[in-house]
Design a protein around this motif. Structure first.
Motif, mmCIF file in Angstrom:
data_model
loop_
_atom_site.group_PDB
_atom_site.id
_atom_site.type_symbol
_atom_site.label_atom_id
_atom_site.label_comp_id
_atom_site.label_asym_id
_atom_site.label_seq_id
_atom_site.Cartn_x
_atom_site.Cartn_y
_atom_site.Cartn_z
ATOM 1 N N GLU A 72 -38.062 43.804 69.214
ATOM 2 C CA GLU A 72 -38.861 43.266 70.308
ATOM 3 C C GLU A 72 -38.281 41.923 70.725
ATOM 4 N N ASN A 131 -40.959 49.594 84.330
ATOM 5 C CA ASN A 131 -42.064 49.868 83.421
ATOM 6 C C ASN A 131 -42.596 48.581 82.805
ATOM 7 N N LYS A 132 -43.872 48.305 82.989
ATOM 8 C CA LYS A 132 -44.493 47.053 82.505
ATOM 9 C C LYS A 132 -44.442 46.934 80.984
ATOM 10 N N ASP A 133 -44.651 48.035 80.263
ATOM 11 C CA ASP A 133 -44.575 47.979 78.799
ATOM 12 C C ASP A 133 -43.171 47.590 78.337
ATOM 13 N N PHE A 134 -42.163 48.156 78.988
ATOM 14 C CA PHE A 134 -40.778 47.816 78.659
ATOM 15 C C PHE A 134 -40.521 46.340 78.949
ATOM 16 N N GLN A 135 -40.997 45.865 80.107
ATOM 17 C CA GLN A 135 -40.792 44.468 80.491
ATOM 18 C C GLN A 135 -41.448 43.501 79.507
ATOM 19 N N GLN A 136 -42.588 43.897 78.950
ATOM 20 C CA GLN A 136 -43.279 43.030 77.995
ATOM 21 C C GLN A 136 -42.597 43.039 76.630
ATOM 22 N N LYS A 137 -41.935 44.131 76.289
ATOM 23 C CA LYS A 137 -41.336 44.265 74.970
ATOM 24 C C LYS A 137 -39.921 43.673 74.885
ATOM 25 N N TYR A 138 -39.154 43.735 75.986
ATOM 26 C CA TYR A 138 -37.758 43.315 75.964
ATOM 27 C C TYR A 138 -37.485 42.277 77.052
#
Length: 170
Positions: free
Chosen positions: A6, A28-35
């Motif tokens: 992460e 993708n918002k989840d991807f943007q928040q994780k990486y």
């Protein structure tokens, strides 16, 4: 799934369908928040509109004669962070490998991009040169990096209502 920690800095690149996947993942918002997504680069890819994370350089390289970048019928909204770098590279020695023509192969586009880099002052306007220079500046030359390559293909759905366009009666 590939074990990237992460917060890892990620540069996404895709050729053809892989470029469409790369831009979709980048939105993708989840991807943007994780990486920490640094840049997205596509080569000869279908293009969809829509924003990625603010400040992420998105560069689309495409041959003007290649029909694939236009297959979605969309063109992106261009900005300081998103640019289409278009070239028209005609190589009479290259074989036509698909219905997309001779301008769609990986080799054709790599040759064209190399020529573009060698002649950027002649072939690119000031905004395009600045964009490419900023993209180069973000690349982590000399840093320890891990490169992962994935292969993707069109796959028909297993449902009876799915019909490929060339199989349709009407």
């Amino acid at each position: 799934e590939v074990g990237a920690p992460e917060g890892a800095e990620v540069f996404m690149t895709g050729f053809s369908l892989g470029g469409l996947h790369a831009t979709n993942i980048a939105k993708n918002k989840d991807f943007q928040q994780k990486y920490a997504l640094r840049a997205v680069t596509t080569v000869a890819s279908p293009i969809k509109g829509g924003a990625t994370a603010p400040g992420v350089k998105v560069t689309h390289f495409e041959d003007a004669r290649d029909p694939v970048p236009h297959i979605t019928g969309e063109r992106p909204e261009l900005s300081a962070d998103r640019m289409v770098i278009e070239y028209s590279h005609l190589d009479p020695d290259i074989e036509v490998e698909s219905i997309a023509g001779s301008a769609h192969s990986w080799e054709h586009n790599v040759d064209a991009i190399e020529l573009l880099e060698d002649n950027d002052a002649e072939w690119l306007d000031t905004a395009e040169r600045n964009h490419v220079d900023e993209l180069r500046a973000q690349l982590m030359f000399g840093e320890e990096i891990q490169t992962l390559v994935f292969d993707s293909h069109w796959q028909p759905m297993e449902t009876p209502e799915h019909v490929l366009p060339w199989e349709a009666e009407n």
